[in-house]
Design a protein around this motif. Structure first.
Motif, PDB file in Angstrom:
ATOM      1  N   ASP A  61       0.947  -1.158   0.004  1.00  0.00           N
ATOM      2  CA  ASP A  61      -0.040  -0.034   0.039  1.00  0.00           C
ATOM      3  C   ASP A  61       0.972   1.185  -0.040  1.00  0.00           C
ATOM      4  OD1 ASP A  61      -2.172   1.870   0.176  1.00  0.00           O
ATOM      5  OD2 ASP A  61      -2.371   1.576   2.538  1.00  0.00           O
ATOM      6  N   VAL A  62       0.852   2.022  -1.007  1.00  0.00           N
ATOM      7  CA  VAL A  62       1.568   3.067  -1.064  1.00  0.00           C
ATOM      8  C   VAL A  62       0.644   4.516  -0.641  1.00  0.00           C
ATOM      9  CG1 VAL A  62       2.892   4.789  -2.552  1.00  0.00           C
ATOM     10  CG2 VAL A  62       2.930   2.332  -3.301  1.00  0.00           C
ATOM     11  N   ARG A  63       0.846   4.758   0.465  1.00  0.00           N
ATOM     12  CA  ARG A  63       0.243   5.919   1.020  1.00  0.00           C
ATOM     13  C   ARG A  63       0.842   7.214   0.779  1.00  0.00           C
ATOM     14  NH1 ARG A  63      -1.212   4.905   7.383  1.00  0.00           N
ATOM     15  NH2 ARG A  63      -2.728   6.616   6.857  1.00  0.00           N
ATOM     16  N   ASP A  64      -0.178   8.134   0.548  1.00  0.00           N
ATOM     17  CA  ASP A  64       0.054   9.626   0.620  1.00  0.00           C
ATOM     18  C   ASP A  64       0.038  10.282   1.792  1.00  0.00           C
ATOM     19  OD1 ASP A  64       1.135  11.885  -0.667  1.00  0.00           O
ATOM     20  OD2 ASP A  64       0.075  11.775  -2.419  1.00  0.00           O
ATOM     21  N   VAL A  65       0.735  11.427   1.849  1.00  0.00           N
ATOM     22  CA  VAL A  65       0.399  12.244   3.181  1.00  0.00           C
ATOM     23  C   VAL A  65      -0.985  13.069   2.934  1.00  0.00           C
ATOM     24  CG1 VAL A  65       2.501  12.192   3.965  1.00  0.00           C
ATOM     25  CG2 VAL A  65       2.026  14.059   2.358  1.00  0.00           C
ATOM     26  N   ILE A  66      -1.617  13.190   1.711  1.00  0.00           N
ATOM     27  CA  ILE A  66      -2.727  13.802   1.644  1.00  0.00           C
ATOM     28  C   ILE A  66      -3.714  13.046   0.649  1.00  0.00           C
ATOM     29  CG2 ILE A  66      -2.082  16.295   1.988  1.00  0.00           C
ATOM     30  CD1 ILE A  66      -2.085  16.569  -1.076  1.00  0.00           C
ATOM     31  N   ASN A  67      -5.001  13.088   0.584  1.00  0.00           N
ATOM     32  CA  ASN A  67      -5.863  12.207  -0.221  1.00  0.00           C
ATOM     33  C   ASN A  67      -5.603  12.478  -1.602  1.00  0.00           C
ATOM     34  OD1 ASN A  67      -6.979  11.126   2.148  1.00  0.00           O
ATOM     35  ND2 ASN A  67      -8.753  12.769   2.111  1.00  0.00           N
ATOM     36  N   ASN A 101      -6.093  24.946   4.258  1.00  0.00           N
ATOM     37  CA  ASN A 101      -6.594  24.482   5.317  1.00  0.00           C
ATOM     38  C   ASN A 101      -7.093  23.154   5.468  1.00  0.00           C
ATOM     39  OD1 ASN A 101      -6.413  26.803   7.003  1.00  0.00           O
ATOM     40  ND2 ASN A 101      -8.666  27.499   6.209  1.00  0.00           N
ATOM     41  N   ARG A 102      -7.530  22.668   3.992  1.00  0.00           N
ATOM     42  CA  ARG A 102      -7.873  21.241   3.904  1.00  0.00           C
ATOM     43  C   ARG A 102      -6.433  20.432   3.955  1.00  0.00           C
ATOM     44  NH1 ARG A 102     -11.016  19.684  -1.581  1.00  0.00           N
ATOM     45  NH2 ARG A 102     -10.463  17.472  -1.729  1.00  0.00           N
ATOM     46  N   ILE A 103      -5.553  20.791   3.259  1.00  0.00           N
ATOM     47  CA  ILE A 103      -4.203  20.096   3.382  1.00  0.00           C
ATOM     48  C   ILE A 103      -3.707  19.911   4.779  1.00  0.00           C
ATOM     49  CG2 ILE A 103      -1.784  20.114   2.535  1.00  0.00           C
ATOM     50  CD1 ILE A 103      -2.806  21.328   0.027  1.00  0.00           C
ATOM     51  N   ILE A 104      -3.776  21.058   5.302  1.00  0.00           N
ATOM     52  CA  ILE A 104      -3.145  20.903   6.762  1.00  0.00           C
ATOM     53  C   ILE A 104      -4.110  19.941   7.774  1.00  0.00           C
ATOM     54  CG2 ILE A 104      -3.121  22.365   8.958  1.00  0.00           C
ATOM     55  CD1 ILE A 104      -2.795  24.777   7.285  1.00  0.00           C
ATOM     56  N   ASP A 105      -5.272  19.999   7.580  1.00  0.00           N
ATOM     57  CA  ASP A 105      -6.145  19.010   8.343  1.00  0.00           C
ATOM     58  C   ASP A 105      -5.709  17.581   8.077  1.00  0.00           C
ATOM     59  OD1 ASP A 105      -7.547  21.024   9.470  1.00  0.00           O
ATOM     60  OD2 ASP A 105      -9.389  20.827   8.318  1.00  0.00           O
ATOM     61  N   GLU A 106      -5.434  17.371   6.701  1.00  0.00           N
ATOM     62  CA  GLU A 106      -5.102  15.809   6.304  1.00  0.00           C
ATOM     63  C   GLU A 106      -3.571  15.617   6.676  1.00  0.00           C
ATOM     64  OE1 GLU A 106      -5.801  15.027   2.108  1.00  0.00           O
ATOM     65  OE2 GLU A 106      -7.748  15.905   2.308  1.00  0.00           O
ATOM     66  N   LEU A 107      -2.718  16.257   6.668  1.00  0.00           N
ATOM     67  CA  LEU A 107      -1.467  16.380   7.333  1.00  0.00           C
ATOM     68  C   LEU A 107      -1.153  16.159   8.835  1.00  0.00           C
ATOM     69  CD1 LEU A 107       0.670  19.014   5.096  1.00  0.00           C
ATOM     70  CD2 LEU A 107       0.511  16.360   5.054  1.00  0.00           C
ATOM     71  N   ASN A 133       3.310  20.071  -4.242  1.00  0.00           N
ATOM     72  CA  ASN A 133       4.450  19.341  -3.597  1.00  0.00           C
ATOM     73  C   ASN A 133       5.055  20.107  -2.501  1.00  0.00           C
ATOM     74  OD1 ASN A 133       3.512  17.089  -4.370  1.00  0.00           O
ATOM     75  ND2 ASN A 133       5.515  16.819  -5.909  1.00  0.00           N
ATOM     76  N   VAL A 134       5.352  21.416  -2.859  1.00  0.00           N
ATOM     77  CA  VAL A 134       6.261  22.430  -2.131  1.00  0.00           C
ATOM     78  C   VAL A 134       5.241  22.944  -1.022  1.00  0.00           C
ATOM     79  CG1 VAL A 134       7.126  24.700  -2.122  1.00  0.00           C
ATOM     80  CG2 VAL A 134       7.837  23.133  -3.903  1.00  0.00           C
ATOM     81  N   CYS A 135       4.040  22.861  -1.384  1.00  0.00           N
ATOM     82  CA  CYS A 135       3.073  23.115  -0.122  1.00  0.00           C
ATOM     83  C   CYS A 135       2.980  22.184   0.913  1.00  0.00           C
ATOM     84  CB  CYS A 135       1.721  23.635  -0.593  1.00  0.00           C
ATOM     85  SG  CYS A 135       0.539  24.044   0.566  1.00  0.00           S
ATOM     86  N   VAL A 136       3.046  20.932   0.497  1.00  0.00           N
ATOM     87  CA  VAL A 136       2.747  19.828   1.268  1.00  0.00           C
ATOM     88  C   VAL A 136       3.948  19.595   2.085  1.00  0.00           C
ATOM     89  CG1 VAL A 136       2.563  17.364   1.235  1.00  0.00           C
ATOM     90  CG2 VAL A 136       0.988  18.634   0.073  1.00  0.00           C
ATOM     91  N   LEU A 137       5.089  19.780   1.422  1.00  0.00           N
ATOM     92  CA  LEU A 137       6.380  19.469   2.034  1.00  0.00           C
ATOM     93  C   LEU A 137       6.774  20.302   3.035  1.00  0.00           C
ATOM     94  CD1 LEU A 137       8.423  18.546  -0.941  1.00  0.00           C
ATOM     95  CD2 LEU A 137       8.062  17.002   0.762  1.00  0.00           C
ATOM     96  N   SER A 138       6.402  21.948   2.692  1.00  0.00           N
ATOM     97  CA  SER A 138       6.756  22.942   3.774  1.00  0.00           C
ATOM     98  C   SER A 138       5.899  22.787   4.925  1.00  0.00           C
ATOM     99  CB  SER A 138       6.316  24.368   2.746  1.00  0.00           C
ATOM    100  OG  SER A 138       7.355  24.459   1.816  1.00  0.00           O
ATOM    101  N   LEU A 139       4.719  22.393   4.660  1.00  0.00           N
ATOM    102  CA  LEU A 139       3.740  22.218   5.893  1.00  0.00           C
ATOM    103  C   LEU A 139       3.945  21.047   6.759  1.00  0.00           C
ATOM    104  CD1 LEU A 139       0.247  23.043   4.024  1.00  0.00           C
ATOM    105  CD2 LEU A 139       1.113  24.373   5.737  1.00  0.00           C
ATOM    106  N   ILE A 140       4.440  20.194   6.154  1.00  0.00           N
ATOM    107  CA  ILE A 140       4.987  18.874   7.084  1.00  0.00           C
ATOM    108  C   ILE A 140       6.114  19.508   8.038  1.00  0.00           C
ATOM    109  CG2 ILE A 140       6.120  16.815   7.021  1.00  0.00           C
ATOM    110  CD1 ILE A 140       4.532  16.015   4.474  1.00  0.00           C
ATOM    111  N   THR A 141       7.013  20.224   7.274  1.00  0.00           N
ATOM    112  CA  THR A 141       8.336  20.759   7.970  1.00  0.00           C
ATOM    113  C   THR A 141       7.869  21.895   9.125  1.00  0.00           C
ATOM    114  OG1 THR A 141       9.540  20.583   6.080  1.00  0.00           O
ATOM    115  CG2 THR A 141      10.422  21.966   7.763  1.00  0.00           C
TER     116      THR A 141
END
Length: 354
Positions: A61-67, A101-107, A133-141
């Motif tokens: 199962d290859v899971r992504d950090v967002i849907n 906001n949606r991405i933050i909630d999922e992360l 991707n830059v948004c996701v990576l930055s928010l995770i950090t």
């Protein structure tokens, strides 16, 4: 499922993950049996690799950090915004905040998952996929650094819009397949200032979000642009996005070069860390990246080949591997899985096609 190069895809293989157009429409749906006509269409779309489901990758199962749907809609959103800016230089920022906001909630729901970016970027939709991707990576950090919800939103908005100034850079420069001239590179560099001018007066975009657009190419040693400021004089958010921007660019196919393997990119940006990036932020960033993503083929030091089944957060160089071919090159009758944290005499030599 596992990821393979399109050049190794054969008719009859089963697609494991849907492929979308840049507008968010399904090009080919998960579960489809791939015919040669479909494979040719993927080649025409400049897609270099896909996920397939087969016996050797069963139950991986290859899971992504967002849907998946969130990622697709975020890419379509940034495309629509950039299309609007080409003609009006204005856009509705409420849509950006809502998406962030949606991405933050999922992360926050998936905060224990290592980054295993699994979207299938094409050369043609690079800018939109890269922005997400830059948004996701930055928010995770940012989450790992302990930023509160409001600061995370400002970080995410700026990261999602960081390349918006490229809408006014000529396409022939952005997609030039050969080395840029000095004059062309100077034009590319203008996207930071031009983008900042687009967002700075928007009442719904904070000054810190706007500064990301201006400052994501500044470098910790002062070698960046456009202002050549250095160290902690660079806003924290721009220091975060600078790392995410370089990482995703290097791990993506571009018109002028093929992508670089994840573990090689991590080694590269870590080597640059003392000079070009904030060392503390870089260490935080790296701790959240799967060096060998799930579904990737690997060559082991004993000569065996396998597929990454799972990763170990504390020891990212030592994931769990399903052995497909033994050290004599023979396909295994029954697939076994080994945890490299418990087999210290074996290590990963490189990634490979299985």
């Amino acid at each position: 499922m596992r990821k393979i190069s399109l050049s190794n895809v054969q008719s009859g293989m089963k697609l494991a993950r849907s492929i979308y157009t840049e507008n968010g429409h399904i090009l080919l749906g998960a579960g489809m049996e791939l015919k040669q006509a479909y494979i040719n269409r993927l080649k025409d779309c400049n897609i270099s690799e896909i996920y397939i489901e087969d016996e050797i990758s069963k139950d991986i199962d290859v899971r992504d950090v967002i849907n998946e749907r969130t990622r697709v809609e975020a890419k379509a959103l940034i495309k629509n915004i950039m299309d609007e800016c080409k003609t009006t230089s204005h856009f509705t920022s409420d849509r950006v905040k809502s998406m962030v906001n949606r991405i933050i909630d999922e992360l926050l729901e998936n905060k224990d998952i290592l980054v295993n970016l699994s979207d299938l970027k094409t050369v043609d939709d690079y800018t939109f996929a890269h922005s997400v991707n830059v948004c996701v990576l930055s928010l995770i950090t940012g989450i790992r650094l302990g930023l509160n919800q409001l600061r995370l939103r400002d970080l995410g908005v700026g990261a999602l819009l960081h390349d918006i100034g490229k809408v006014v850079i000529p396409e022939e420069i952005l997609k030039k397949p050969s080395q840029l001239t000095d004059d062309e590179f100077e034009k590319i560099k203008q996207h930071t200032v031009l983008g900042y001018q687009m967002v700075k007066d928007n009442p719904n975009i904070s000054a810190s979000s706007a500064y990301i657009v201006l400052g994501h190419h500044e470098r910790f040693d002062g070698s960046g642009y456009p202002l050549k400021i250095k160290g902690e004089n660079i806003h924290l958010f721009a220091r975060i996005v600078a790392i995410a921007d370089v990482y995703d660019a290097l791990t993506s196919d571009r018109v002028y070069r093929k992508k670089i393997k994840v573990h090689e990119v991590i080694e590269y940006i870590t080597a640059l860390g003392a000079q070009q990036f904030d060392k503390t932020i870089l260490q935080c960033f790296v701790r959240n990246i799967a060096l060998y993503p799930v579904g990737t083929g690997v060559l082991l030091s004993d000569g065996a080949k396998g597929i990454i089944v799972d990763v170990n957060r504390e020891l990212p160089t030592r994931p769990i591997v399903r052995i497909i071919y033994n050290n004599n090159g023979q396909k295994a009758d029954a697939f076994t899985e080994i945890d490299l944290t418990k087999r210290l005499n074996i290590m990963i030599v490189d990634t490979c096609e299985i």
